[in-house]
Design a protein around this motif. Structure first.
Motif, short mmCIF file in Angstrom:
data_model
loop_
_atom_site.label_atom_id
_atom_site.label_comp_id
_atom_site.label_asym_id
_atom_site.label_seq_id
_atom_site.Cartn_x
_atom_site.Cartn_y
_atom_site.Cartn_z
N MET A 95 0.86 -1.28 0.01
CA MET A 95 -0.08 0.07 0.09
C MET A 95 0.68 1.29 0.07
N GLY A 96 0.40 2.30 -0.32
CA GLY A 96 0.84 3.71 -0.43
C GLY A 96 -0.26 4.65 -0.03
N HIS A 97 0.39 5.82 0.52
CA HIS A 97 -0.46 7.07 0.76
C HIS A 97 0.08 8.24 0.21
N THR A 98 -0.52 8.82 -0.45
CA THR A 98 0.49 10.04 -1.18
C THR A 98 -0.67 11.05 -1.95
N ALA A 99 -0.11 11.88 -2.53
CA ALA A 99 -1.00 12.95 -3.57
C ALA A 99 -0.50 12.41 -4.96
N SER A 100 -1.44 12.09 -5.63
CA SER A 100 -1.51 11.74 -7.01
C SER A 100 -0.75 12.56 -7.84
N TYR A 101 -1.04 13.86 -7.88
CA TYR A 101 -0.41 14.97 -8.67
C TYR A 101 1.28 14.93 -8.53
N TYR A 102 1.71 14.24 -7.69
CA TYR A 102 3.16 14.27 -7.42
C TYR A 102 3.69 13.69 -8.94
#
Length: 364
Positions: A95-102
């Motif tokens: 799993m990951g937790h992030t901001a997709s616009y990166y």
């Protein structure tokens, strides 16, 4: 007669309920314990953004009575923050937790999963994702990267960032080395700005050393924690590129398909709780944080109207250019922009008229 009939039905219902519990409990007890890792793009110091992953993981554990354990890792502990997408795609983590616009450098379509310039507010973004076509479109897109995406929080409308010098005219944007995330950097290059992609944990040092002239992150609560007010004194608003920046949880599609239904449901429930909690936390903590920042002799300034107009024009040009060459972007953009315009008309009638009057008055 009616009383005896009611009691008989109640007894039957109770028996059925007891049987359900008797069946469910052994089923969970017999389920093997599963341990996953979650890579976050954010530092542990941010109890808002990184904290959403902790809220999520704790809730999954509770819902499965300790049978499904997901451990969060801060950016850099397993992979750097900007590498979270590839880590999930390639199976380095589940799993990951992030901001997709990166990851807009891979494909600009990623930005729709977080925020687009002059786009949706937090509530509008959630509405598009859950009751528009947002989730359907983004799930189709993410499937190409072996990812199943879930809502993972929202910051609300962000601030415009910290600047060494006040932005007074459009000319002031030329040559400005500005740490700005996502699609906004692409827009601002049209105005001569030099966008910089720097992880949140490295922004302070870059500002302090003069490597960059300005930086945006989120808003008062996080910005105070990161200390930006110590090295840049002009605080501009609003962050027109992030009217409601959504975070996302990524699950490896291969691992998702292996999960028992109970564990899948736990992820679905826990992600929504974390999503709601993050927005509430920012709304509760930002006002006091802004008050404290103002005590540090910062200059709180709106972007001038001509600057906002120039940025809006540049955004429309960038959208059209990307849509003309990127079919995936165009597919999502056509749906997104129609939803945005409809939301704008409705919010202007009710929400904005209420807010403009109400916020100009103090209740006693």
């Amino acid at each position: 007669m009616e009383r005896r009939s009611f009691l008989k039905k109640a007894a039957v219902s109770a028996s059925v309920g007891a049987a359900s519990v008797a069946v469910a409990t052994p089923a969970l007890a017999e389920t093997p314990t599963l341990n996953w890792r979650l890579a976050s793009s954010f530092p542990k110091s941010l109890d808002t953004i990184y904290g959403a992953a902790e809220v999520f993981c704790n809730r999954v554990k509770e819902l499965t009575e300790g049978k499904f354990n997901i451990r969060p890792f801060a950016g850099g502990e397993i992979v750097p923050g900007p590498a979270v997408l590839d880590a999930v795609k390639d199976g380095t983590v589940e799993m990951g937790h992030t901001a997709s616009y990166y990851f807009f450098g891979k494909d600009a379509t990623f930005a729709f999963d977080t925020a687009m310039p002059f786009g949706l507010t937090s509530r509008q973004q959630t509405a598009w994702m859950l009751h528009g076509n947002g989730m359907k479109l983004m799930r189709e897109f993410f499937a190409e990267y072996n990812v199943v995406n879930f809502l993972g929080g929202n910051t609300g409308t962000q601030m415009g960032g910290w600047f060494r010098k006040e932005i007074k005219t459009v000319e002031d944007l030329k040559g400005l080395k500005f740490r700005v995330g996502g699609f906004a950097g692409k827009v601002m290059t049209k105005l001569g700005t030099v966008p910089q992609q720097i992880p949140g944990s490295d922004i302070y040092t870059a500002l302090e050393k003069g490597t960059i002239d300005a930086a945006e992150w989120v808003g008062p609560y996080d910005d105070e924690k990161l200390g930006f007010y110590k090295v840049a004194k002009v605080y501009h608003y609003p962050g027109w590129w992030e009217g409601g920046a959504q975070l996302s949880f990524y699950v490896s599609k291969k691992e998702w398909e292996k999960l028992p239904k109970l564990f899948q449901h736990a992820i679905e429930v826990a992600s929504m709780e974390a999503h709601t909690d993050m927005q509430a936390k920012y709304d509760a903590k930002n006002p006091a944080a802004l008050g404290r920042l103002l005590q540090n002799k910062i200059s709180l300034k709106p972007f001038p109207q001509p600057v906002m107009e120039a940025c809006f024009k540049a955004a429309q040009e960038t959208f059209n250019e990307e849509a003309a060459k990127n079919p995936k972007f165009k597919k999502v953009y056509d749906d997104w922009v129609a939803f945005r315009n409809n939301q704008g008309q409705w919010f202007n009638v009710a929400e904005q008229s209420f807010a403009k009057f109400n916020m100009s008055r103090s209740l006693k």
